[in-house]
Design a protein around this motif. Structure first.
Motif, PDB file in Angstrom:
ATOM      1  N   LEU A 139       1.002  -0.963  -0.371  1.00  9.78           N
ATOM      2  CA  LEU A 139      -0.105  -0.082   0.440  1.00  9.78           C
ATOM      3  C   LEU A 139       0.707   1.240  -0.043  1.00  9.78           C
ATOM      4  CD1 LEU A 139      -3.252   1.564  -0.220  1.00  9.78           C
ATOM      5  CD2 LEU A 139      -2.801   1.033   2.761  1.00  9.78           C
ATOM      6  N   LYS A 140       0.629   1.975  -1.059  1.00  8.37           N
ATOM      7  CA  LYS A 140       0.692   3.705  -1.365  1.00  8.37           C
ATOM      8  C   LYS A 140       0.551   4.476  -1.299  1.00  8.37           C
ATOM      9  CE  LYS A 140       5.302   1.612  -1.940  1.00  8.37           C
ATOM     10  NZ  LYS A 140       6.524   2.017  -0.758  1.00  8.37           N
ATOM     11  N   LEU A 141       0.318   5.324   0.314  1.00  7.70           N
ATOM     12  CA  LEU A 141      -0.918   6.751   0.749  1.00  7.70           C
ATOM     13  C   LEU A 141      -0.153   7.919   0.155  1.00  7.70           C
ATOM     14  CD1 LEU A 141      -3.647   7.356   1.778  1.00  7.70           C
ATOM     15  CD2 LEU A 141      -2.299   6.761   4.091  1.00  7.70           C
ATOM     16  N   LEU A 142      -0.923   7.629  -1.071  1.00 11.00           N
ATOM     17  CA  LEU A 142      -0.338   9.574  -1.394  1.00 11.00           C
ATOM     18  C   LEU A 142      -1.034  10.950  -0.800  1.00 11.00           C
ATOM     19  CD1 LEU A 142      -0.111   8.275  -5.355  1.00 11.00           C
ATOM     20  CD2 LEU A 142       1.527   8.124  -2.897  1.00 11.00           C
ATOM     21  N   SER A 143      -0.873  11.613   0.064  1.00 12.84           N
ATOM     22  CA  SER A 143      -1.536  12.584   0.329  1.00 12.84           C
ATOM     23  C   SER A 143      -1.880  13.236  -0.925  1.00 12.84           C
ATOM     24  CB  SER A 143      -0.431  13.872   1.038  1.00 12.84           C
ATOM     25  OG  SER A 143      -0.964  15.055   1.976  1.00 12.84           O
ATOM     26  N   PHE A 144      -3.495  14.188  -0.819  1.00 14.09           N
ATOM     27  CA  PHE A 144      -3.620  14.871  -2.225  1.00 14.09           C
ATOM     28  C   PHE A 144      -3.298  16.933  -1.554  1.00 14.09           C
ATOM     29  CE2 PHE A 144      -7.604  11.848  -1.836  1.00 14.09           C
ATOM     30  CZ  PHE A 144      -7.318  11.369  -3.389  1.00 14.09           C
ATOM     31  N   ASP A 145      -3.690  16.309   0.168  1.00 14.22           N
ATOM     32  CA  ASP A 145      -2.844  17.880   0.174  1.00 14.22           C
ATOM     33  C   ASP A 145      -1.682  18.594   0.090  1.00 14.22           C
ATOM     34  OD1 ASP A 145      -5.227  18.455   1.638  1.00 14.22           O
ATOM     35  OD2 ASP A 145      -5.137  17.993   3.523  1.00 14.22           O
ATOM     36  N   LYS A 146      -0.338  17.483   0.303  1.00 15.40           N
ATOM     37  CA  LYS A 146       0.751  17.577   0.329  1.00 15.40           C
ATOM     38  C   LYS A 146       1.236  17.559  -1.384  1.00 15.40           C
ATOM     39  CE  LYS A 146       3.161  16.087   4.151  1.00 15.40           C
ATOM     40  NZ  LYS A 146       3.282  14.355   5.182  1.00 15.40           N
ATOM     41  N   GLY A 147       0.104  17.162  -2.457  1.00 13.31           N
ATOM     42  CA  GLY A 147       0.328  17.700  -3.910  1.00 13.31           C
ATOM     43  C   GLY A 147       1.216  16.013  -4.579  1.00 13.31           C
ATOM     44  N   ASP A 148       1.166  14.358  -3.125  1.00 11.13           N
ATOM     45  CA  ASP A 148       1.182  13.572  -4.504  1.00 11.13           C
ATOM     46  C   ASP A 148       1.248  12.760  -5.068  1.00 11.13           C
ATOM     47  OD1 ASP A 148       3.071  13.848  -1.409  1.00 11.13           O
ATOM     48  OD2 ASP A 148       1.761  11.667  -0.473  1.00 11.13           O
ATOM     49  N   THR A 149       0.021  13.291  -5.682  1.00  8.69           N
ATOM     50  CA  THR A 149      -1.057  12.334  -6.187  1.00  8.69           C
ATOM     51  C   THR A 149      -0.004  13.373  -8.206  1.00  8.69           C
ATOM     52  OG1 THR A 149      -2.824  14.054  -6.912  1.00  8.69           O
ATOM     53  CG2 THR A 149      -2.373  11.573  -5.753  1.00  8.69           C
ATOM     54  N   LYS A 150       0.785  14.481  -7.578  1.00  8.32           N
ATOM     55  CA  LYS A 150       0.933  15.590  -8.940  1.00  8.32           C
ATOM     56  C   LYS A 150       2.585  15.777  -9.244  1.00  8.32           C
ATOM     57  CE  LYS A 150      -3.415  16.484  -9.643  1.00  8.32           C
ATOM     58  NZ  LYS A 150      -3.967  15.807 -10.668  1.00  8.32           N
ATOM     59  N   ALA A 151       3.492  14.856  -8.043  1.00 10.47           N
ATOM     60  CA  ALA A 151       4.249  14.782  -8.149  1.00 10.47           C
ATOM     61  C   ALA A 151       5.132  13.927  -9.651  1.00 10.47           C
ATOM     62  CB  ALA A 151       4.951  14.065  -6.656  1.00 10.47           C
ATOM     63  N   PRO A 152       6.098  14.098  -9.919  1.00 15.01           N
ATOM     64  CA  PRO A 152       7.019  13.656 -10.566  1.00 15.01           C
ATOM     65  C   PRO A 152       6.801  11.990 -11.064  1.00 15.01           C
ATOM     66  CG  PRO A 152       8.394  15.746 -10.657  1.00 15.01           C
ATOM     67  CD  PRO A 152       6.872  15.704  -9.508  1.00 15.01           C
ATOM     68  N   ALA A 153       7.365  11.797 -10.194  1.00 17.88           N
ATOM     69  CA  ALA A 153       7.699   9.956  -9.663  1.00 17.88           C
ATOM     70  C   ALA A 153       6.436   8.796  -9.659  1.00 17.88           C
ATOM     71  CB  ALA A 153       7.765   9.819  -7.876  1.00 17.88           C
ATOM     72  N   PHE A 154       5.085  10.075  -9.643  1.00 21.08           N
ATOM     73  CA  PHE A 154       3.949   9.261  -9.781  1.00 21.08           C
ATOM     74  C   PHE A 154       3.117   9.640 -10.854  1.00 21.08           C
ATOM     75  CE2 PHE A 154      -1.136   9.072  -8.550  1.00 21.08           C
ATOM     76  CZ  PHE A 154      -0.767   7.836  -8.150  1.00 21.08           C
ATOM     77  N   ARG A 155       3.757  10.849 -11.694  1.00 21.79           N
ATOM     78  CA  ARG A 155       2.931  10.571 -12.879  1.00 21.79           C
ATOM     79  C   ARG A 155       4.063  10.008 -14.106  1.00 21.79           C
ATOM     80  NH1 ARG A 155       0.851  15.630 -14.814  1.00 21.79           N
ATOM     81  NH2 ARG A 155      -0.746  16.171 -13.016  1.00 21.79           N
ATOM     82  N   ALA A 156       5.114   9.564 -13.512  1.00 22.27           N
ATOM     83  CA  ALA A 156       6.030   9.405 -14.377  1.00 22.27           C
ATOM     84  C   ALA A 156       4.696   7.615 -14.678  1.00 22.27           C
ATOM     85  CB  ALA A 156       7.975   8.243 -13.934  1.00 22.27           C
ATOM     86  N   ILE A 157       4.394   6.992 -13.380  1.00 17.14           N
ATOM     87  CA  ILE A 157       3.281   5.854 -13.097  1.00 17.14           C
ATOM     88  C   ILE A 157       2.578   6.208 -13.937  1.00 17.14           C
ATOM     89  CG2 ILE A 157       2.647   4.255 -11.964  1.00 17.14           C
ATOM     90  CD1 ILE A 157       4.766   4.878  -9.770  1.00 17.14           C
ATOM     91  N   ASN A 158       1.194   7.113 -12.754  1.00 17.66           N
ATOM     92  CA  ASN A 158       0.256   6.985 -14.166  1.00 17.66           C
ATOM     93  C   ASN A 158       0.660   9.267 -14.208  1.00 17.66           C
ATOM     94  OD1 ASN A 158      -2.574   7.942 -14.563  1.00 17.66           O
ATOM     95  ND2 ASN A 158      -3.245   6.992 -12.692  1.00 17.66           N
ATOM     96  N   PRO A 159       0.152   9.005 -15.719  1.00 21.62           N
ATOM     97  CA  PRO A 159       0.534  10.713 -16.831  1.00 21.62           C
ATOM     98  C   PRO A 159      -0.890  11.293 -15.679  1.00 21.62           C
ATOM     99  CG  PRO A 159      -0.025   9.137 -18.436  1.00 21.62           C
ATOM    100  CD  PRO A 159       0.513   7.567 -17.156  1.00 21.62           C
ATOM    101  N   ARG A 160      -1.749  10.547 -15.661  1.00 22.61           N
ATOM    102  CA  ARG A 160      -2.644  11.837 -15.243  1.00 22.61           C
ATOM    103  C   ARG A 160      -2.448  11.750 -14.620  1.00 22.61           C
ATOM    104  NH1 ARG A 160      -6.779  11.962 -19.011  1.00 22.61           N
ATOM    105  NH2 ARG A 160      -6.358  10.730 -21.421  1.00 22.61           N
TER     106      ARG A 160
END
Length: 213
Positions: free
Chosen positions: A30-51
Motif C-alpha cells: 500500500l502506497k498512501l498518497l496525500s492529496f494535500d501535499k500534492g503527492d499525486t502530481k509529483a513527477p515520480a507518480f506521474r511517471a507511473i500514471n501520467p494523469r
C-alpha cells in the motif's frame, strides 16, 4: 512480487479497489498518497500514471489505472473469490449496476458533499432538502431491485462500487450534523446492506484513515 497499490484516503474509487484486494486476498504494498501535499502530481507518480490519479496499481511492472478497469483486471488475473458471476446475464447485471452507480449515485453523493463540505457558504434548508431528495431518488431503483443479501445476490463489484458513495453520507453527517443522511434515512434494504458491508472482516482496515479520527 506483491502488487503495488497507490491509494488516496477518502477516494471512493480507491476504496472500492482496496475492498476488492482484501476480499480476494491479493498480496499488495500500500502506497498512501496525500492529496494535500500534492503527492499525486509529483513527477515520480506521474511517471507511473501520467494523469496523476488514484487508484493506480502496478502488477509485475504493469501499471493500470481507472478503478472499474482495475476491478476487471483483478477479476481476470486473480480469479479466487470472484466478484463477478459466471452466468452471462448475471455478469451483465452486475456490470450494469456498477455503471448506474457511477452515473447516478456518484453524482448525487458528490453533489451533497460539495454543497455541505466544500461550498463557499452554508447550504440553505431548501438546497439541503433538494440534495437529500436527489440522493434518495438515485438510491430508489437499487432499493426496488435489491436481491439480497447484496445488491445482485452474491457480493460483487457492484457492492464495492456503491458502498463508498453511501458511506460518504454518514461522513457528511458526522462532520456537519443534520446536513448529511444518517443511516436511519436510508431505504430499509440498503440500510441493512450497508450494515452487511460494514461487517466484512476487512471493512475496518480499508476505512479511510482520516475518517477514523
Amino acid at each position: 512480487m506483491a502488487l503495488t497499490f497507490y491509494y488516496g484516503s477518502g477516494s471512493p474509487f480507491a476504496w472500492k479497489v482496496w475492498l476488492a484486494l482484501e476480499h480476494k486476498g491479493i498480496a499488495y504494498d500500500l502506497k498512501l498518497l496525500s492529496f494535500d501535499k500534492g503527492d499525486t502530481k509529483a513527477p515520480a507518480f506521474r511517471a507511473i500514471n501520467p494523469r496523476g490519479l488514484v487508484p493506480t496499481i502496478v502488477d509485475d511492472g504493469f501499471a493500470l489505472w481507472e478503478s472499474g478497469v482495475i476491478l476487471e483486471y483483478l477479476e481476470e488475473k486473480y480469479p479466487q473469490k470472484p466478484l463477478l458471476p459466471k452466468e452471462t446475464r448475471a455478469r451483465a447485471t452486475v456490470r450494469r449496476l456498477a455503471t448506474e452507480i457511477n452515473d447516478y449515485v456518484k453524482e448525487a453523493s458528490n453533489a451533497l458533499a460539495e454543497l455541505v463540505l466544500y461550498g463557499d457558504k452554508p447550504a440553505t434548508k431548501e438546497e439541503l432538502a433538494d440534495a437529500h431528495q436527489k440522493m434518495l431518488d438515485a438510491l430508489a431503483p437499487f432499493e426496488a431491485a435489491f436481491v439480497g443479501p447484496y445488491l445482485a445476490g452474491e457480493l460483487s463489484i457492484a457492492d464495492f462500487t456503491m458502498f463508498p458513495f453511501v458511506r460518504m453520507l454518514k461522513r457528511i453527517e458526522d462532520r456537519k450534523p443534520g446536513q448529511g443522511l444518517p443511516d436511519d434515512r436510508l431505504p430499509p434494504k440498503l440500510r441493512a446492506w450497508k450494515g452487511a458491508i460494514e461487517k466484512l472482516p476487512y471493512y475496518e482496515k480499508t476505512t479511510p484513515p482520516h475518517w477514523k479520527g
